[in-house]
Design an enzyme around this catalytic site. Sequence first.
Site, mmCIF file in Angstrom:
data_model
loop_
_atom_site.group_PDB
_atom_site.id
_atom_site.type_symbol
_atom_site.label_atom_id
_atom_site.label_comp_id
_atom_site.label_asym_id
_atom_site.label_seq_id
_atom_site.Cartn_x
_atom_site.Cartn_y
_atom_site.Cartn_z
ATOM 1 N N ARG A 1 9.262 43.392 -9.865
ATOM 2 C CA ARG A 1 9.692 42.421 -10.019
ATOM 3 C C ARG A 1 9.220 42.128 -11.269
ATOM 4 O O ARG A 1 8.081 40.344 -11.132
ATOM 5 C CB ARG A 1 9.324 41.582 -9.325
ATOM 6 C CG ARG A 1 9.884 41.864 -7.731
ATOM 7 C CD ARG A 1 9.729 41.002 -6.544
ATOM 8 N NE ARG A 1 10.113 40.027 -6.338
ATOM 9 C CZ ARG A 1 10.349 38.919 -5.776
ATOM 10 N NH1 ARG A 1 9.149 39.409 -4.438
ATOM 11 N NH2 ARG A 1 10.738 37.787 -5.649
ATOM 12 N N ARG B 1 5.575 32.507 6.092
ATOM 13 C CA ARG B 1 6.352 32.668 4.733
ATOM 14 C C ARG B 1 6.924 31.773 4.560
ATOM 15 O O ARG B 1 7.688 31.055 3.780
ATOM 16 C CB ARG B 1 5.543 33.678 3.401
ATOM 17 C CG ARG B 1 4.656 33.808 3.185
ATOM 18 C CD ARG B 1 3.988 34.769 2.627
ATOM 19 N NE ARG B 1 4.751 34.536 1.222
ATOM 20 C CZ ARG B 1 5.517 35.270 -0.105
ATOM 21 N NH1 ARG B 1 5.042 36.799 0.002
ATOM 22 N NH2 ARG B 1 5.551 34.857 -0.566
ATOM 23 N N CYS C 1 3.925 43.158 -6.488
ATOM 24 C CA CYS C 1 4.399 42.449 -4.995
ATOM 25 C C CYS C 1 4.734 43.673 -4.770
ATOM 26 O O CYS C 1 5.585 44.868 -5.110
ATOM 27 C CB CYS C 1 5.220 42.052 -5.630
ATOM 28 S SG CYS C 1 6.855 41.696 -4.241
ATOM 29 N N VAL D 1 8.981 39.663 -15.114
ATOM 30 C CA VAL D 1 9.586 38.064 -15.508
ATOM 31 C C VAL D 1 9.831 38.503 -17.087
ATOM 32 O O VAL D 1 10.387 36.929 -17.706
ATOM 33 C CB VAL D 1 8.266 37.211 -14.604
ATOM 34 C CG1 VAL D 1 7.847 37.043 -13.514
ATOM 35 C CG2 VAL D 1 7.149 37.187 -15.770
ATOM 36 N N LYS E 1 14.597 27.760 2.110
ATOM 37 C CA LYS E 1 13.120 28.182 1.808
ATOM 38 C C LYS E 1 13.157 28.128 -0.028
ATOM 39 O O LYS E 1 12.769 27.893 -0.994
ATOM 40 C CB LYS E 1 12.132 29.271 2.277
ATOM 41 C CG LYS E 1 11.214 30.828 0.577
ATOM 42 C CD LYS E 1 9.937 31.254 1.132
ATOM 43 C CE LYS E 1 11.524 32.799 1.004
ATOM 44 N NZ LYS E 1 10.618 33.185 0.002
ATOM 45 N N ASN E 2 13.994 29.198 -0.424
ATOM 46 C CA ASN E 2 14.667 29.091 -1.265
ATOM 47 C C ASN E 2 15.632 28.197 -2.593
ATOM 48 O O ASN E 2 15.342 28.432 -3.557
ATOM 49 C CB ASN E 2 15.487 30.843 -1.936
ATOM 50 C CG ASN E 2 14.474 32.292 -1.654
ATOM 51 O OD1 ASN E 2 12.804 31.930 -1.191
ATOM 52 N ND2 ASN E 2 14.652 32.942 -1.706
HETATM 53 N N1 EPU Z 1 14.418 41.453 -12.589
HETATM 54 C C1 EPU Z 1 13.834 41.804 -14.168
HETATM 55 N N2 EPU Z 1 13.329 40.867 -15.251
HETATM 56 C C2 EPU Z 1 12.881 39.339 -14.657
HETATM 57 C C3 EPU Z 1 13.602 38.699 -13.296
HETATM 58 C C4 EPU Z 1 13.924 40.118 -12.535
HETATM 59 O O1 EPU Z 1 13.777 42.260 -14.645
HETATM 60 O O2 EPU Z 1 12.915 38.691 -15.409
HETATM 61 C C5 EPU Z 1 14.572 42.172 -11.941
HETATM 62 C C6 EPU Z 1 13.426 41.913 -10.301
HETATM 63 O O3 EPU Z 1 12.604 42.966 -10.634
HETATM 64 C C7 EPU Z 1 14.603 43.081 -9.361
HETATM 65 C C8 EPU Z 1 15.677 42.001 -9.405
HETATM 66 O O4 EPU Z 1 15.504 41.728 -11.100
HETATM 67 O O5 EPU Z 1 14.898 43.909 -9.324
HETATM 68 C C9 EPU Z 1 16.405 40.640 -9.379
HETATM 69 O O6 EPU Z 1 14.896 39.776 -9.480
HETATM 70 P P1 EPU Z 1 15.158 38.398 -9.048
HETATM 71 O O7 EPU Z 1 14.481 37.809 -10.526
HETATM 72 O O8 EPU Z 1 16.761 37.887 -8.556
HETATM 73 O O9 EPU Z 1 14.270 38.096 -7.992
HETATM 74 P P2 EPU Z 1 13.582 36.651 -7.958
HETATM 75 O O10 EPU Z 1 14.364 35.355 -8.361
HETATM 76 O O11 EPU Z 1 12.100 36.482 -8.355
HETATM 77 C C10 EPU Z 1 15.244 35.487 -6.004
HETATM 78 C C11 EPU Z 1 14.465 35.332 -4.287
HETATM 79 C C12 EPU Z 1 14.096 36.377 -3.380
HETATM 80 C C13 EPU Z 1 15.306 37.472 -3.892
HETATM 81 C C14 EPU Z 1 15.553 37.537 -4.723
HETATM 82 C C15 EPU Z 1 16.966 38.448 -5.026
HETATM 83 C C16 EPU Z 1 13.233 33.019 -4.129
HETATM 84 C C17 EPU Z 1 11.796 32.092 -4.634
HETATM 85 N N3 EPU Z 1 13.152 34.183 -4.139
HETATM 86 O O12 EPU Z 1 13.601 36.384 -6.051
HETATM 87 O O13 EPU Z 1 13.593 35.637 -1.925
HETATM 88 O O14 EPU Z 1 15.163 38.582 -3.234
HETATM 89 O O15 EPU Z 1 16.053 36.177 -5.347
HETATM 90 O O16 EPU Z 1 18.159 37.217 -4.470
HETATM 91 O O17 EPU Z 1 14.551 32.735 -4.855
HETATM 92 C C18 EPU Z 1 12.312 36.317 0.140
HETATM 93 O O18 EPU Z 1 13.344 35.143 0.475
HETATM 94 O O19 EPU Z 1 12.275 37.536 1.178
HETATM 95 C C19 EPU Z 1 12.768 36.539 -1.578
HETATM 96 C C20 EPU Z 1 12.259 38.093 -1.758
#
Ligand code: EPU
Length: 416
Positions: A121, A396, A116, A123, A22-23
């Site tokens: 989380r 999902r 969320c 961006v 998925k990811n």
């Molecule tokens: N974060 C920030 N600012 C940002 C981005 C992230 O503070 O701009 C923080 C987040 O709040 C979190 C941490 O950094 O505390 C890590 O978040 P990350 O951005 O790595 O997560 P993501 O990219 O939103 C992906 C996966 C998630 C998985 C995480 C961590 C996808 C589509 N989603 O999310 O998958 O848990 O990386 O490995 O790739 C799942 O599949 O169940 C899932 C939640």
Amino acid sequence: MDKLVIEGGARLSGAIPVSGAKNAALPILCASLLTPEPLRLTNVPQLNDVRTMRTLLRQMGVAQDGSGGTLTLQAERIDWPLAPYELVKTMRASILALGPLVARCGEARVSLPGGCAIGLRPVDQHVKGLQAMGAEISLEHGYIEARAAQLAGVRFGFDLVTVTGTENLMMAATLAKGRTILENAAREPEVVDLARCLRAMGANILGEGTSRIVIEGVDALHGADHRVMPDRIETGTFAAAAAATHGDVTLEGADDASLHAVLDKLREAGATADAIGDAIRVRGNGALAPLQITTAPYPAFPTDMQAQMMALATRASGTSVVSETIFENRMMHVQELRRLGADIDVDGNAATIRGVARLTGANVMATDLRASACLVIAGLMADGETTIDRIYHLDRGYEKIDAKLSALGARIRRIS
Ligand code: EPU
């Protein structure tokens, strides 16, 4: 709303195929926005999140064709560089359209994801990185509005490791003018798979899989063929279920190299995990030993397997400690596990799990994707019947999970 009913106690055995990740699929679908030519994908998992992403891309004007796991996407023209709130709120990964849209169209309007279940989380890293590449970004009416006649290569260090943040900037940088260096980049295998796809499309990328990725911008990308990598979290989830039920399960088409941290913990718990060609065979061997787990970015233990391993720990012969360092609110499965008889205390983001002799079936509620998978594993271990409500979370991210578990001998049925 569909529910899953599980009659616990069955020992899982047999072989099942692993689905596409998925990811990895979600960012790769967004990569189709970077070229007017067709991107032909195989091993695309049939999941609700993939359907949502396809809807989002269709609304932008991306033509799509294919069946089963084969999908061709063609963004000949992008009519609407827009990701509306209605879709983004159901799937945060929609933010992955931002980088490709700005790079290809010079503008994008993507809704802020909003709250969320598993944490804040934000961006901010995605936004900061694109600003560093010269995009003008404003936040208006809940939308990120980005503009850039031409993105420019830049050296950008992430303040923290972010998977989709790395993917967004890597995609944007493929069409930027000059060289982009991403420091403190995510090293997750899904980032590597995306880089492989982008390279097949003509991108010039080095260093994926390390914390320093170098992208030399090119004028245009072209069509390509790409096979989505196997889902390491689905693999890990079934492996944990095999260990939990003292089963003997072979996961076909798996990638053991991306699963070391998880397989090592399963071995510590007493299971046997062997890679045989492109399959992984996992056998549970009686009593489970307690575990100490701390989640962290790849290659450490993945947050997406934390809940499933906690299910395993509920029946271990001793006390386990599971610490979550990635998301601030990813322990919601604990109260549901308690309903099944688990003995767990939570202090901040650390859970202490004292193994119990038995779990007993009950009605429980799925709160997010991986929490749902944890409840499925607990239900398989519990005496009697467990009914899991709100399994749309499960749909999902797990392809045909009930059919795959049934094929392994689980007593599981879906009711409406
Ligand atoms: N974060 C920030 N600012 C940002 C981005 C992230 O503070 O701009 C923080 C987040 O709040 C979190 C941490 O950094 O505390 C890590 O978040 P990350 O951005 O790595 O997560 P993501 O990219 O939103 C992906 C996966 C998630 C998985 C995480 C961590 C996808 C589509 N989603 O999310 O998958 O848990 O990386 O490995 O790739 C799942 O599949 O169940 C899932 C939640």
